[in-house]
Motif scaffolding. Structure first.
Motif, PDB file in Angstrom:
ATOM      1  N   MET A   1      34.985  -3.404  12.529  1.00  0.00           N
ATOM      2  CA  MET A   1      34.517  -4.798  12.567  1.00  0.00           C
ATOM      3  C   MET A   1      32.997  -4.849  12.681  1.00  0.00           C
ATOM      4  O   MET A   1      32.353  -5.731  12.094  1.00  0.00           O
ATOM      5  CB  MET A   1      35.180  -5.542  13.722  1.00  0.00           C
ATOM      6  N   GLU A   2      32.423  -3.907  13.420  1.00  0.00           N
ATOM      7  CA  GLU A   2      30.962  -3.844  13.516  1.00  0.00           C
ATOM      8  C   GLU A   2      30.360  -3.479  12.158  1.00  0.00           C
ATOM      9  O   GLU A   2      29.340  -4.040  11.743  1.00  0.00           O
ATOM     10  CB  GLU A   2      30.546  -2.818  14.582  1.00  0.00           C
ATOM     11  N   GLN A   3      31.010  -2.537  11.450  1.00  0.00           N
ATOM     12  CA  GLN A   3      30.552  -2.179  10.105  1.00  0.00           C
ATOM     13  C   GLN A   3      30.657  -3.375   9.168  1.00  0.00           C
ATOM     14  O   GLN A   3      29.775  -3.621   8.347  1.00  0.00           O
ATOM     15  CB  GLN A   3      31.382  -1.019   9.559  1.00  0.00           C
ATOM     16  N   ARG A   4      31.751  -4.111   9.320  1.00  0.00           N
ATOM     17  CA  ARG A   4      31.965  -5.282   8.450  1.00  0.00           C
ATOM     18  C   ARG A   4      30.934  -6.366   8.734  1.00  0.00           C
ATOM     19  O   ARG A   4      30.461  -7.039   7.798  1.00  0.00           O
ATOM     20  CB  ARG A   4      33.374  -5.841   8.668  1.00  0.00           C
TER      21      ARG A   4
ATOM     22  N   ALA B   1      27.856  -5.872   9.821  1.00  0.00           N
ATOM     23  CA  ALA B   1      26.600  -5.416   9.225  1.00  0.00           C
ATOM     24  C   ALA B   1      26.646  -5.557   7.702  1.00  0.00           C
ATOM     25  O   ALA B   1      25.670  -5.964   7.071  1.00  0.00           O
ATOM     26  CB  ALA B   1      26.333  -3.957   9.612  1.00  0.00           C
ATOM     27  N   LEU B   2      27.789  -5.245   7.129  1.00  0.00           N
ATOM     28  CA  LEU B   2      27.930  -5.348   5.679  1.00  0.00           C
ATOM     29  C   LEU B   2      27.885  -6.806   5.231  1.00  0.00           C
ATOM     30  O   LEU B   2      27.447  -7.114   4.122  1.00  0.00           O
ATOM     31  CB  LEU B   2      29.240  -4.696   5.229  1.00  0.00           C
ATOM     32  N   GLY B   3      28.347  -7.694   6.124  1.00  0.00           N
ATOM     33  CA  GLY B   3      28.286  -9.120   5.802  1.00  0.00           C
ATOM     34  C   GLY B   3      26.844  -9.576   5.601  1.00  0.00           C
ATOM     35  O   GLY B   3      26.547 -10.360   4.696  1.00  0.00           O
ATOM     36  N   MET B   4      25.937  -9.056   6.435  1.00  0.00           N
ATOM     37  CA  MET B   4      24.519  -9.389   6.262  1.00  0.00           C
ATOM     38  C   MET B   4      23.998  -8.789   4.961  1.00  0.00           C
ATOM     39  O   MET B   4      23.206  -9.408   4.250  1.00  0.00           O
ATOM     40  CB  MET B   4      23.722  -8.877   7.463  1.00  0.00           C
ATOM     41  N   GLY B   5      24.458  -7.574   4.642  1.00  0.00           N
ATOM     42  CA  GLY B   5      24.072  -6.950   3.377  1.00  0.00           C
ATOM     43  C   GLY B   5      24.590  -7.739   2.190  1.00  0.00           C
ATOM     44  O   GLY B   5      23.928  -7.838   1.151  1.00  0.00           O
ATOM     45  N   LEU B   6      25.777  -8.318   2.343  1.00  0.00           N
ATOM     46  CA  LEU B   6      26.373  -9.126   1.271  1.00  0.00           C
ATOM     47  C   LEU B   6      25.552 -10.397   1.043  1.00  0.00           C
ATOM     48  O   LEU B   6      25.281 -10.776  -0.096  1.00  0.00           O
ATOM     49  CB  LEU B   6      27.811  -9.474   1.655  1.00  0.00           C
ATOM     50  N   ASP B   7      25.146 -11.028   2.133  1.00  0.00           N
ATOM     51  CA  ASP B   7      24.297 -12.222   2.020  1.00  0.00           C
ATOM     52  C   ASP B   7      22.975 -11.879   1.335  1.00  0.00           C
ATOM     53  O   ASP B   7      22.477 -12.634   0.491  1.00  0.00           O
ATOM     54  CB  ASP B   7      24.031 -12.822   3.401  1.00  0.00           C
ATOM     55  N   HIS B   8      22.426 -10.721   1.710  1.00  0.00           N
ATOM     56  CA  HIS B   8      21.151 -10.292   1.111  1.00  0.00           C
ATOM     57  C   HIS B   8      21.330 -10.025  -0.389  1.00  0.00           C
ATOM     58  O   HIS B   8      20.480 -10.432  -1.206  1.00  0.00           O
ATOM     59  CB  HIS B   8      20.651  -9.030   1.813  1.00  0.00           C
ATOM     60  N   ALA B   9      22.424  -9.354  -0.754  1.00  0.00           N
ATOM     61  CA  ALA B   9      22.676  -9.044  -2.168  1.00  0.00           C
ATOM     62  C   ALA B   9      22.831 -10.324  -2.979  1.00  0.00           C
ATOM     63  O   ALA B   9      22.348 -10.413  -4.123  1.00  0.00           O
ATOM     64  CB  ALA B   9      23.919  -8.168  -2.298  1.00  0.00           C
TER      65      ALA B   9
ATOM     66  N   ASP C   1      41.065  -2.422   5.724  1.00  0.00           N
ATOM     67  CA  ASP C   1      41.226  -1.528   6.881  1.00  0.00           C
ATOM     68  C   ASP C   1      41.460  -2.335   8.153  1.00  0.00           C
ATOM     69  O   ASP C   1      42.296  -1.952   8.999  1.00  0.00           O
ATOM     70  CB  ASP C   1      39.977  -0.652   7.050  1.00  0.00           C
ATOM     71  N   ILE C   2      40.724  -3.434   8.294  1.00  0.00           N
ATOM     72  CA  ILE C   2      40.883  -4.278   9.483  1.00  0.00           C
ATOM     73  C   ILE C   2      42.298  -4.862   9.534  1.00  0.00           C
ATOM     74  O   ILE C   2      42.952  -4.860  10.599  1.00  0.00           O
ATOM     75  CB  ILE C   2      39.834  -5.402   9.486  1.00  0.00           C
TER      76      ILE C   2
ATOM     77  N   THR D   1      28.666  -3.967  -2.968  1.00  0.00           N
ATOM     78  CA  THR D   1      28.764  -4.455  -1.586  1.00  0.00           C
ATOM     79  C   THR D   1      30.067  -5.213  -1.362  1.00  0.00           C
ATOM     80  O   THR D   1      30.724  -5.057  -0.318  1.00  0.00           O
ATOM     81  CB  THR D   1      27.568  -5.370  -1.261  1.00  0.00           C
ATOM     82  N   GLU D   2      30.465  -6.036  -2.341  1.00  0.00           N
ATOM     83  CA  GLU D   2      31.734  -6.763  -2.216  1.00  0.00           C
ATOM     84  C   GLU D   2      32.917  -5.798  -2.178  1.00  0.00           C
ATOM     85  O   GLU D   2      33.880  -6.026  -1.431  1.00  0.00           O
ATOM     86  CB  GLU D   2      31.884  -7.730  -3.387  1.00  0.00           C
ATOM     87  N   THR D   3      32.845  -4.734  -2.961  1.00  0.00           N
ATOM     88  CA  THR D   3      33.924  -3.742  -2.957  1.00  0.00           C
ATOM     89  C   THR D   3      34.027  -3.069  -1.596  1.00  0.00           C
ATOM     90  O   THR D   3      35.132  -2.894  -1.057  1.00  0.00           O
ATOM     91  CB  THR D   3      33.674  -2.681  -4.049  1.00  0.00           C
ATOM     92  N   ALA D   4      32.856  -2.693  -1.033  1.00  0.00           N
ATOM     93  CA  ALA D   4      32.852  -2.058   0.296  1.00  0.00           C
ATOM     94  C   ALA D   4      33.378  -3.022   1.351  1.00  0.00           C
ATOM     95  O   ALA D   4      34.147  -2.628   2.245  1.00  0.00           O
ATOM     96  CB  ALA D   4      31.437  -1.598   0.642  1.00  0.00           C
ATOM     97  N   ALA D   5      32.992  -4.301   1.236  1.00  0.00           N
ATOM     98  CA  ALA D   5      33.475  -5.298   2.199  1.00  0.00           C
ATOM     99  C   ALA D   5      34.983  -5.483   2.062  1.00  0.00           C
ATOM    100  O   ALA D   5      35.706  -5.601   3.069  1.00  0.00           O
ATOM    101  CB  ALA D   5      32.752  -6.627   1.982  1.00  0.00           C
ATOM    102  N   GLY D   6      35.483  -5.486   0.842  1.00  0.00           N
ATOM    103  CA  GLY D   6      36.924  -5.618   0.619  1.00  0.00           C
ATOM    104  C   GLY D   6      37.687  -4.436   1.210  1.00  0.00           C
ATOM    105  O   GLY D   6      38.777  -4.613   1.785  1.00  0.00           O
ATOM    106  N   ASP D   7      37.120  -3.234   1.070  1.00  0.00           N
ATOM    107  CA  ASP D   7      37.767  -2.052   1.644  1.00  0.00           C
ATOM    108  C   ASP D   7      37.846  -2.156   3.160  1.00  0.00           C
ATOM    109  O   ASP D   7      38.886  -1.836   3.776  1.00  0.00           O
ATOM    110  CB  ASP D   7      36.994  -0.783   1.257  1.00  0.00           C
ATOM    111  N   LEU D   8      36.756  -2.604   3.777  1.00  0.00           N
ATOM    112  CA  LEU D   8      36.750  -2.755   5.241  1.00  0.00           C
ATOM    113  C   LEU D   8      37.718  -3.851   5.677  1.00  0.00           C
ATOM    114  O   LEU D   8      38.399  -3.709   6.710  1.00  0.00           O
ATOM    115  CB  LEU D   8      35.335  -3.083   5.731  1.00  0.00           C
ATOM    116  N   ASP D   9      37.786  -4.953   4.921  1.00  0.00           N
ATOM    117  CA  ASP D   9      38.728  -6.025   5.260  1.00  0.00           C
ATOM    118  C   ASP D   9      40.164  -5.521   5.224  1.00  0.00           C
ATOM    119  O   ASP D   9      40.982  -5.873   6.088  1.00  0.00           O
ATOM    120  CB  ASP D   9      38.566  -7.205   4.289  1.00  0.00           C
TER     121      ASP D   9
END
Length: 245
Positions: A121-124, A126-134, A64-65, A54-62
Motif C-alpha cells: 500500500m505504501e508502494q501504491r 508512492a506510485l499514485g503520485m508518480g501516476l499523477d506526475h506522468a 496484489d492488494i 506507470t498504470e501497468t505497475a499500479a494495476g499490478d499493485l492493486d
C-alpha cells in the motif's frame, strides 16, 4: 535567337517570381516548427509510454492488494472458526491443543500478510503520485504539440498564400514571352539553375560573377534583340540601361 528587349526584360520579372518561389519552398522545408513538432511528438510518445508503464505497475499493485485482502479475510474467517470451536464444549485435550497451534500459526500468517499489505500500500501510494506526475507531463506535452502544430499550420498557410500570389504573377508574365525564349529559360530552371539575370556593368545577375572584359566588349557590339548568355553560368543575360556601355 532573337527577342525584343522588352520581352527579354520580362524574363527578369519571371526570374524574380521564380526566385521568390524558390525562397518560399526553402522556407517551407526549413520551418523551425517542423523540428519543434517532431520533438513535441517524441515527447508525447515518451509521455504515453511512461503513463502506460506507470498504470501497468499500479494495476499490478492493486491486484496484489486485493489478493492479500482476500488472504487476510480467509485467515480471519478461519481464526474465528477455530476460536468458536475452542470455546465450545465437548472437545478433547488433543483437539484443543491442535486448535491452539493452528490459531498461533494463523496469527503469524495474518501478521505476515498485514505487513506485506502495508508495504504494498505504501508502494501504491508512492506510485499514485508518480501516476499523477506522468499524467501531468503527458498533458503538458500534448498541449505543446497542439500549440506547435497550430503555429506550423499558420506558417504553412502564410506560405501557401505567398506562393499562390507569386504563381499568379508568374502566370501573368509567361503568356507575353516568345515560345523559344521561354523554352530556353525554362530548360535552365528545370535543371535547378537561374534562368536569367540582369547584366549590370560587368556582373551577371544570375551567378553574381564579374565577367571578362573581352566578353563584355563583344556584348556591347551585339544587336539589342540578340539573346546572349553568361559565359560563366549560361544564364540568359538581359541588357538594360543598367548594363553600362
Amino acid at each position: 535567337m532573337k527577342a525584343t528587349p522588352a520581352a527579354q526584360q520580362r524574363l527578369l520579372d519571371l526570374a524574380a517570381a521564380d526566385a521568390e518561389l524558390s525562397r518560399l519552398a526553402h522556407r517551407r522545408r526549413t520551418l523551425p516548427e517542423h523540428a519543434e513538432l517532431a520533438e513535441a511528438e517524441a515527447q508525447v510518445r515518451a509521455g504515453k509510454d511512461k503513463l502506460v508503464e506507470t498504470e501497468t505497475a499500479a494495476g499490478d499493485l492493486d491486484r496484489d492488494i486485493r489478493r492479500i485482502e482476500r488472504d487476510v479475510e480467509g485467515v480471519r474467517a478461519r481464526t474465528e472458526k477455530d476460536r468458536s470451536l475452542l470455546a465450545g464444549s465437548g472437545i478433547g485435550a488433543k483437539q484443543a491443543t491442535d486448535l491452539q497451534h493452528e490459531l498461533d500459526t494463523l496469527a503469524r500468517r495474518q501478521g505476515v500478510l498485514e505487513d506485506e499489505q502495508l508495504e504494498i500500500m505504501e508502494q501504491r501510494e508512492a506510485l499514485g503520485m508518480g501516476l499523477d506526475h506522468a499524467r501531468r507531463v503527458l498533458a503538458e506535452a500534448e498541449q505543446r504539440q497542439t500549440e506547435v502544430t497550430e503555429r506550423r499550420d499558420t506558417a504553412i498557410a502564410d506560405l501557401d498564400a505567398a506562393e499562390a500570389g507569386r504563381r499568379r504573377d508568374r502566370d501573368a508574365i509567361v503568356p507575353g514571352l516568345p515560345e523559344d525564349l521561354l523554352a530556353a529559360y525554362q530548360r535552365r530552371v528545370d535543371q535547378g539553375k537561374v534562368g536569367a539575370g540582369l547584366l549590370r556593368e560587368r556582373r551577371c545577375g544570375a551567378c553574381r560573377l564579374e565577367l571578362d572584359r573581352t566578353f563584355v566588349g563583344r556584348l556591347r557590339t551585339a544587336e539589342k534583340d540578340d539573346v546572349v548568355h553568361c559565359e560563366e553560368c549560361g544564364a540568359i543575360l538581359v541588357r538594360t540601361s543598367e548594363s553600362g556601355r
